[in-house]
Design a protein around this motif. Sequence first.
Motif, PDB file in Angstrom:
ATOM      1  N   VAL A  12      -7.666 -59.636  57.746  1.00 14.01           N
ATOM      2  CA  VAL A  12      -8.062 -60.850  56.989  1.00 14.01           C
ATOM      3  C   VAL A  12      -6.719 -61.226  56.146  1.00 14.01           C
ATOM      4  CG1 VAL A  12      -9.504 -61.915  55.469  1.00 14.01           C
ATOM      5  CG2 VAL A  12     -10.489 -60.308  56.987  1.00 14.01           C
ATOM      6  N   ALA A  14      -5.159 -64.369  53.893  1.00  9.20           N
ATOM      7  CA  ALA A  14      -5.358 -65.305  52.760  1.00  9.20           C
ATOM      8  C   ALA A  14      -4.322 -66.080  52.378  1.00  9.20           C
ATOM      9  CB  ALA A  14      -6.550 -64.565  51.609  1.00  9.20           C
ATOM     10  N   SER A  26      -7.299 -57.534  53.610  1.00 15.13           N
ATOM     11  CA  SER A  26      -8.179 -56.471  54.277  1.00 15.13           C
ATOM     12  C   SER A  26      -7.909 -56.214  55.592  1.00 15.13           C
ATOM     13  CB  SER A  26      -9.659 -56.964  54.000  1.00 15.13           C
ATOM     14  OG  SER A  26     -10.338 -55.874  54.235  1.00 15.13           O
ATOM     15  N   TRP A  27      -8.174 -55.092  56.127  1.00 21.43           N
ATOM     16  CA  TRP A  27      -7.728 -54.651  57.326  1.00 21.43           C
ATOM     17  C   TRP A  27      -8.691 -53.592  57.867  1.00 21.43           C
ATOM     18  CZ3 TRP A  27      -3.850 -54.444  54.112  1.00 21.43           C
ATOM     19  CH2 TRP A  27      -3.128 -53.023  54.025  1.00 21.43           C
ATOM     20  N   CYS A  84      -7.301 -65.041  67.104  1.00 20.24           N
ATOM     21  CA  CYS A  84      -6.844 -65.338  65.847  1.00 20.24           C
ATOM     22  C   CYS A  84      -8.118 -66.608  65.409  1.00 20.24           C
ATOM     23  CB  CYS A  84      -5.744 -65.833  65.818  1.00 20.24           C
ATOM     24  SG  CYS A  84      -4.489 -64.321  65.712  1.00 20.24           S
ATOM     25  N   LEU A  87      -9.792 -69.429  59.146  1.00 23.22           N
ATOM     26  CA  LEU A  87     -10.740 -69.525  57.819  1.00 23.22           C
ATOM     27  C   LEU A  87     -10.588 -70.796  57.325  1.00 23.22           C
ATOM     28  CD1 LEU A  87     -10.213 -65.597  56.658  1.00 23.22           C
ATOM     29  CD2 LEU A  87     -12.087 -66.768  57.705  1.00 23.22           C
ATOM     30  N   ILE A  97      -8.340 -64.732  60.341  1.00 26.43           N
ATOM     31  CA  ILE A  97      -8.862 -63.636  60.810  1.00 26.43           C
ATOM     32  C   ILE A  97      -8.190 -63.071  62.091  1.00 26.43           C
ATOM     33  CG2 ILE A  97     -10.770 -61.869  61.814  1.00 26.43           C
ATOM     34  CD1 ILE A  97     -12.705 -63.710  59.984  1.00 26.43           C
ATOM     35  N   TYR A  98      -7.247 -61.948  62.212  1.00 27.48           N
ATOM     36  CA  TYR A  98      -6.540 -61.650  63.243  1.00 27.48           C
ATOM     37  C   TYR A  98      -7.191 -60.274  63.797  1.00 27.48           C
ATOM     38  CZ  TYR A  98      -3.031 -59.172  65.991  1.00 27.48           C
ATOM     39  OH  TYR A  98      -2.343 -58.690  67.024  1.00 27.48           O
ATOM     40  N   ALA A 120     -16.246 -66.569  61.270  1.00 25.40           N
ATOM     41  CA  ALA A 120     -14.850 -67.127  60.526  1.00 25.40           C
ATOM     42  C   ALA A 120     -15.363 -68.370  59.908  1.00 25.40           C
ATOM     43  CB  ALA A 120     -13.782 -67.378  61.708  1.00 25.40           C
ATOM     44  N   ALA A 123     -17.259 -67.500  56.883  1.00 20.56           N
ATOM     45  CA  ALA A 123     -16.236 -67.043  55.843  1.00 20.56           C
ATOM     46  C   ALA A 123     -15.396 -67.816  55.061  1.00 20.56           C
ATOM     47  CB  ALA A 123     -15.294 -65.629  56.469  1.00 20.56           C
TER      48      ALA A 123
END
Length: 275
Positions: A12, A14, A26-27, A84, A87, A97-98, A120, A123
């Motif tokens: 993720v 941002a 985050s991953w 991909c 967001l 988001i990857y 997504a 989110a």
Amino acid sequence: LCQRLDMDLGIVFAQNEKAEDLRPVSWRTRTPAPPGSRSPVYSQRAVHLCLNSGLSIWLPDFANDPRFKDEDTARLARIGSVLCLPLGAGDRIHGVIYLDHRQRPAALEEHQIEFANIVASQAGVAMEKARLIEAKERLFFSAIQALVHAIEIRDEYTRGHSERVTEFALQIGEGMKFGPAEIKTLRLASLLHDIGKIGVPDKTLKKAGPLTKEEWAEIRAHPVLGAQLLKPFEGMAEIVEGVRHHHARYDGTGYPAGLSRLAAQPGHRLPRRAR
């Protein structure tokens, strides 16, 4: 998404408030990464392509896609497929988001990609709400600080007092392991603790010599007055109590209610004044 789509890696990203920086926050990998590990290898070009276009990017055969043939790091990681997802909420994209699958191309069906887009999208809405709440809180705290400054400017002697009280109170709260909500309450109560002084006459507040009995009564009324001023505001009950009792003392000799920490101990009697 990694689990539902059988992906090897999910990250993720941002974007900050000014849309100047895109960072991994985050991953998740198929094999959990050790705590504190750096972000794993991914296709930076695919992420930025998704971010700039605001559209989902599905690359079922990443290794043979000519647009990424010179992205050596990603190729060395043997990325097979990439998905991909932006967001976003409205016209604003908050991040990406990857997802990727290693070793071999993944086979995603249309309903799976549609599901990922729905996740997504939700989110993105949540991130937009969080951003608006943070902006609202920043505005609220700025208004509080402006109000405190307006009160303290009346008295040169106490200028900056509320900020200093807040700094010490927060250090104590952090030392006592207060949670985020408690720290927020402590910060507001500390900033506003003297708001009741708005009702103390200038002749008393700025008096250079000793105060009379009547003038002391005016000064000692400011915690109750401050609590009365704040009571109509929704969601500030704990802050109101902090303002009301900020002159309480451990031994019960404070005001206005003579509260005492020692009163909870067996066999302890409050001083006559506190009773």
